[in-house]
Design a protein around this motif. Structure first.
Motif, PDB file in Angstrom:
ATOM      1  N   GLU A 155      42.607  -7.628 -39.398  1.00 18.31           N
ATOM      2  CA  GLU A 155      43.743  -7.932 -40.344  1.00 18.31           C
ATOM      3  C   GLU A 155      43.091  -7.653 -41.882  1.00 18.31           C
ATOM      4  O   GLU A 155      43.774  -7.106 -42.583  1.00 18.31           O
ATOM      5  N   LYS A 156      41.931  -8.079 -41.968  1.00 21.98           N
ATOM      6  CA  LYS A 156      41.419  -8.010 -43.382  1.00 21.98           C
ATOM      7  C   LYS A 156      41.276  -6.624 -43.920  1.00 21.98           C
ATOM      8  O   LYS A 156      41.238  -6.013 -45.080  1.00 21.98           O
ATOM      9  N   MET A 157      40.868  -5.711 -42.868  1.00 20.93           N
ATOM     10  CA  MET A 157      40.571  -4.141 -43.386  1.00 20.93           C
ATOM     11  C   MET A 157      41.792  -3.421 -43.300  1.00 20.93           C
ATOM     12  O   MET A 157      41.609  -2.287 -43.879  1.00 20.93           O
ATOM     13  N   LEU A 158      42.735  -3.953 -42.911  1.00 27.73           N
ATOM     14  CA  LEU A 158      44.120  -3.003 -43.169  1.00 27.73           C
ATOM     15  C   LEU A 158      44.291  -2.260 -44.431  1.00 27.73           C
ATOM     16  O   LEU A 158      44.885  -1.042 -44.585  1.00 27.73           O
ATOM     17  N   ARG A 159      44.253  -3.119 -45.581  1.00 29.30           N
ATOM     18  CA  ARG A 159      44.629  -2.674 -46.739  1.00 29.30           C
ATOM     19  C   ARG A 159      43.569  -1.615 -47.123  1.00 29.30           C
ATOM     20  O   ARG A 159      43.735  -0.681 -48.210  1.00 29.30           O
ATOM     21  N   GLN A 160      42.259  -1.553 -46.619  1.00 33.31           N
ATOM     22  CA  GLN A 160      41.421  -0.459 -46.926  1.00 33.31           C
ATOM     23  C   GLN A 160      41.343   1.061 -46.066  1.00 33.31           C
ATOM     24  O   GLN A 160      40.499   1.651 -46.482  1.00 33.31           O
ATOM     25  N   LEU A 161      42.323   0.789 -45.167  1.00 36.44           N
ATOM     26  CA  LEU A 161      42.477   2.180 -44.538  1.00 36.44           C
ATOM     27  C   LEU A 161      42.957   3.269 -45.301  1.00 36.44           C
ATOM     28  O   LEU A 161      43.678   3.165 -46.286  1.00 36.44           O
ATOM     29  N   PRO A 162      42.754   4.512 -45.133  1.00 36.77           N
ATOM     30  CA  PRO A 162      43.115   5.671 -45.587  1.00 36.77           C
ATOM     31  C   PRO A 162      44.833   5.573 -45.626  1.00 36.77           C
ATOM     32  O   PRO A 162      45.257   5.308 -44.708  1.00 36.77           O
ATOM     33  N   ALA A 163      45.217   6.396 -46.876  1.00 36.78           N
ATOM     34  CA  ALA A 163      46.726   6.125 -46.602  1.00 36.78           C
ATOM     35  C   ALA A 163      47.339   6.819 -45.601  1.00 36.78           C
ATOM     36  O   ALA A 163      48.596   6.612 -45.486  1.00 36.78           O
ATOM     37  N   LEU A 164      46.823   8.136 -45.008  1.00 33.52           N
ATOM     38  CA  LEU A 164      47.380   8.945 -44.050  1.00 33.52           C
ATOM     39  C   LEU A 164      47.602   7.833 -42.757  1.00 33.52           C
ATOM     40  O   LEU A 164      48.391   8.256 -42.074  1.00 33.52           O
ATOM     41  N   VAL A 165      46.816   6.693 -42.515  1.00 32.65           N
ATOM     42  CA  VAL A 165      46.758   5.953 -41.304  1.00 32.65           C
ATOM     43  C   VAL A 165      48.086   4.943 -41.796  1.00 32.65           C
ATOM     44  O   VAL A 165      47.926   4.147 -42.536  1.00 32.65           O
ATOM     45  N   ARG A 166      49.013   4.968 -40.999  1.00 31.95           N
ATOM     46  CA  ARG A 166      50.191   4.014 -40.806  1.00 31.95           C
ATOM     47  C   ARG A 166      49.980   2.757 -40.543  1.00 31.95           C
ATOM     48  O   ARG A 166      49.154   2.707 -39.543  1.00 31.95           O
ATOM     49  N   THR A 167      50.223   1.775 -41.247  1.00 23.69           N
ATOM     50  CA  THR A 167      49.805   0.492 -40.878  1.00 23.69           C
ATOM     51  C   THR A 167      51.173  -0.625 -40.972  1.00 23.69           C
ATOM     52  O   THR A 167      52.162  -0.126 -41.486  1.00 23.69           O
ATOM     53  N   CYS A 197      44.068  -8.390 -32.515  1.00 22.96           N
ATOM     54  CA  CYS A 197      44.939  -7.695 -31.530  1.00 22.96           C
ATOM     55  C   CYS A 197      45.464  -6.480 -32.116  1.00 22.96           C
ATOM     56  O   CYS A 197      46.442  -5.840 -31.637  1.00 22.96           O
ATOM     57  N   LEU A 198      44.933  -5.971 -33.394  1.00 22.53           N
ATOM     58  CA  LEU A 198      45.385  -4.680 -34.025  1.00 22.53           C
ATOM     59  C   LEU A 198      44.908  -3.394 -33.186  1.00 22.53           C
ATOM     60  O   LEU A 198      43.481  -3.580 -32.934  1.00 22.53           O
ATOM     61  N   TYR A 199      45.307  -2.317 -33.039  1.00 20.05           N
ATOM     62  CA  TYR A 199      45.035  -1.118 -32.396  1.00 20.05           C
ATOM     63  C   TYR A 199      45.302  -0.174 -32.997  1.00 20.05           C
ATOM     64  O   TYR A 199      46.575  -0.109 -33.619  1.00 20.05           O
ATOM     65  N   THR A 200      44.967   0.955 -32.709  1.00 15.51           N
ATOM     66  CA  THR A 200      45.119   2.459 -33.085  1.00 15.51           C
ATOM     67  C   THR A 200      45.997   3.018 -32.122  1.00 15.51           C
ATOM     68  O   THR A 200      45.529   3.340 -30.991  1.00 15.51           O
ATOM     69  N   VAL A 201      47.325   3.696 -32.524  1.00 15.24           N
ATOM     70  CA  VAL A 201      47.900   4.860 -31.648  1.00 15.24           C
ATOM     71  C   VAL A 201      47.554   6.112 -32.124  1.00 15.24           C
ATOM     72  O   VAL A 201      47.959   6.527 -33.269  1.00 15.24           O
ATOM     73  N   ASP A 215      46.087  15.607 -35.306  1.00 14.91           N
ATOM     74  CA  ASP A 215      46.246  14.277 -34.987  1.00 14.91           C
ATOM     75  C   ASP A 215      46.860  13.331 -36.011  1.00 14.91           C
ATOM     76  O   ASP A 215      46.711  13.544 -37.303  1.00 14.91           O
ATOM     77  N   LYS A 216      47.560  12.309 -35.498  1.00 18.57           N
ATOM     78  CA  LYS A 216      48.197  11.261 -36.494  1.00 18.57           C
ATOM     79  C   LYS A 216      47.838  10.098 -35.937  1.00 18.57           C
ATOM     80  O   LYS A 216      47.938   9.558 -34.920  1.00 18.57           O
ATOM     81  N   PHE A 217      47.688   9.051 -36.780  1.00 18.25           N
ATOM     82  CA  PHE A 217      47.294   7.705 -36.368  1.00 18.25           C
ATOM     83  C   PHE A 217      48.000   6.581 -37.172  1.00 18.25           C
ATOM     84  O   PHE A 217      48.651   6.557 -38.111  1.00 18.25           O
ATOM     85  N   GLN A 218      48.304   5.396 -35.999  1.00 16.78           N
ATOM     86  CA  GLN A 218      49.162   4.608 -36.615  1.00 16.78           C
ATOM     87  C   GLN A 218      48.741   3.349 -36.116  1.00 16.78           C
ATOM     88  O   GLN A 218      48.045   3.151 -34.778  1.00 16.78           O
ATOM     89  N   ILE A 219      48.442   2.244 -36.966  1.00 15.06           N
ATOM     90  CA  ILE A 219      48.071   0.821 -36.434  1.00 15.06           C
ATOM     91  C   ILE A 219      49.110   0.145 -35.917  1.00 15.06           C
ATOM     92  O   ILE A 219      50.093  -0.148 -36.838  1.00 15.06           O
ATOM     93  N   VAL A 220      49.115  -0.653 -34.903  1.00 19.61           N
ATOM     94  CA  VAL A 220      50.242  -1.135 -34.454  1.00 19.61           C
ATOM     95  C   VAL A 220      49.979  -2.785 -34.539  1.00 19.61           C
ATOM     96  O   VAL A 220      48.949  -3.039 -34.129  1.00 19.61           O
ATOM     97  N   GLY A 221      50.940  -3.523 -35.099  1.00 20.51           N
ATOM     98  CA  GLY A 221      50.666  -4.801 -35.224  1.00 20.51           C
ATOM     99  C   GLY A 221      51.586  -5.999 -34.457  1.00 20.51           C
ATOM    100  O   GLY A 221      51.302  -7.163 -34.431  1.00 20.51           O
TER     101      GLY A 221
END
Ligand code: CS2
Length: 493
Positions: free
Chosen positions: A6-18, A79-83, A91-97
């Motif tokens: 949860e804490k990391m979410l805001r630091q992820l690269p902009a291309l990763v959907r959160t 419980c966060l994970y990447t698709v 590749d495209k990446f999304q974090i599902v919450g």
């Protein structure tokens, strides 16, 4: 490297959907049994979009019915994970919450029952694989002698099986005056809603007729057709995700761009707006389901057994073999398509073309060995129904017979190259015993395996045309190998 949380979410690269919503405020609307890669790459992604659009009732609690792996990996990540969506184009990446908690049933069945009885829970969805329903795949009836069923009928308070959990939870909800949940099967079973309805009602009837009638009259079991190819995640995938995120994710899922979900519109207690991500709601799912089970899963199993025996590790490697790929196209066009009632809005030729493209996706490492698993649970709905149809029509089924022959050789546990095969199947020991007794004699092998009524029923075991064609193909595979047999089968037609 920092771990995704949860804490990391805001630091992820902009291309990763959160996730763009407040996760902690989500009530549990869905309990999902069988929280494997498929659910996380499919239904959870549809639910995520509905939550993001403002429908906040649908947080998911996942349940593992066996292993602790998913819970152990995801709990430290909130419980966060990447698709990861992979194709030749990148590749495209999304974090599902959407998943808020994960329970491991064998550790604490009571906690699972408590969640199933929460007032906010309106949907229980399932991806527990074919064998998770404890049924007889040839008839679709509850397997009354399955050890978990025997256990769950004797000890209602701490179930182990899917029918055991569903029926005990429905009985408890009824006793405390709570409306039942809707049961949404997302496994590749024929008429999956009806089939699970029947299994659950049969289990309930073994406990109490009145309870069975209550379920019959009050619980909805919409059928669904689910489709997205989701190979098992590898260490290489984890490295790829870490490089994209700049953080590690112990439990990402990798999938293809394609996704489809066709759902029967029977949700008396409401549902998320899954149509936002393209789910189709229809009155009758069966034509879509049969088309998918026979064309996609039938060809997938063909690629698994023939591909594995030919030495191909992945589906895309098997499809890169021109003889194999010509065979798959013919199997679809000549022997499977004529058995289908194509839904009015479907474009059959386009569907098949797209399927073959999906199988060729070079970025997905989908192992033939993974798809080959649990053949006794898969053959009936993927291939044997199609064969019955061809037999009844007096039509040829040489290619389908070859796939069954390849399965028979595969489950012997020894490849055509003499190397051992790690056969995973609930009947693996029995299959091995029968194959060993048959030795190298094709007719003896076919007889021994056809005499499994849970797979072939009695009709196919007694059908001389079927037996003869499969025996001929077993003989050909043993004598000439996979490629020569594929060539002969193509030429003969
Ligand atoms: C595959 C399916 O593993 C298998 O048996 O055939 O999981 C397949 O990938 C999915 O049904 C695709 O929707």
């Amino acid at each position: 490297m920092t771990r995704l949380d949860e804490k990391m979410l805001r630091q992820l690269p902009a291309l990763v959907r959160t996730p763009r919503y407040e996760r902690t405020a989500l009530p549990t609307g869905i309990v999902h049994l069988g929280i494997g890669a498929f659910h996380r790459a499919h239904q959870a992604v549809y639910t995520e979009a509905a939550i993001e659009a403002g429908d906040r009732d649908w947080g998911i609690v996942g349940v593992s019915l066996r292993s602790t792996d998913t819970r152990d990996a995801l709990q430290p990540q909130d419980c966060l994970y990447t698709v990861g969506v992979r194709s030749g184009e990148g590749d495209k990446f999304q974090i599902v919450g959407a998943i808020r908690d994960i329970l491991v049933a064998p550790e604490n069945p009571q906690a699972v029952l408590d969640r199933l009885c929460a007032a906010s829970v309106r949907i229980v969805s399932l991806t527990v694989t074919e064998k998770g329903y404890c049924h007889d795949p040839a008839t679709g009836d509850l397997a009354g002698n399955h050890p978990d069923i025997v256990h769950d009928l004797a000890d209602r308070e701490s179930p182990r099986s899917v029918p055991g959990f569903l029926v005990e939870a429905l009985a408890r909800r009824r006793a405390i005056g709570l409306a039942p949940f809707t049961v949404v099967c997302c496994d590749n079973l024929p008429a999956n809603g009806k089939t699970v309805h029947r299994i659950v009602t049969q289990f309930a009837a073994c406990r109490d007729r009145d309870l069975a009638r209550y379920i019959e009259d009050n619980v909805a079991f919409p059928s669904t057709m689910v489709d997205r190819i989701v190979p098992a995640t590898t260490d290489e995938d984890r490295a790829r995700v870490a490089a994209a995120l700049g953080a590690s994710d112990a439990w990402p899922v990798m999938t293809e761009p394609f996704s489809q979900w066709v759902i029967e519109e029977t949700f008396p207690r409401g549902r998320p707006d899954w149509a936002l991500s393209g789910a189709q709601f229809v009155a009758d799912v069966e034509p879509y389901e049969t088309m998918k089970l026979r064309l996609l899963n039938g060809s997938h199993s063909a690629l698994a057994y023939l591909g594995y025996l030919a030495g191909h590790e992945t589906v895309s490697a098997a499809m890169a073999d021109p003889v194999m790929s010509a065979f798959i196209a013919e199997l679809m066009d000549e022997e499977i398509s004529p058995t289908l009632h194509v839904p009015a809005d479907a474009d059959l030729a386009g569907y098949k073309r797209a399927l073959r493209e999906r199988f060729r996706n070079p970025a997905l490492k989908h192992r033939t060995w993974q798809i080959a698993m649990d053949g006794t649970q898969k053959l009936p709905q993927r291939l044997l129904g199609t064969i019955r149809h061809r037999l009844a029509a007096g039509a040829a089924f040489e290619r389908l017979a070859l796939v069954i022959a390849a399965w028979m050789l595969y489950v012997r546990g020894i490849g055509l190259d003499g190397r051992p095969i790690d056969v995973r199947d609930p009947l693996a020991v029995e299959l091995r015993r029968r194959a060993d007794a048959a030795g190298q004699d094709p007719a003896a092998l076919v007889s021994a395996l056809l005499a499994l009524p849970a797979v072939f029923g009695s009709d196919l075991a007694e059908n001389s045309r079927f037996r003869e064609r499969v025996t001929a193909q077993v003989g050909s595979l043993l004598r000439d190998g996979v490629t020569a047999t594929l060539r002969q089968t193509i030429a003969a037609a």
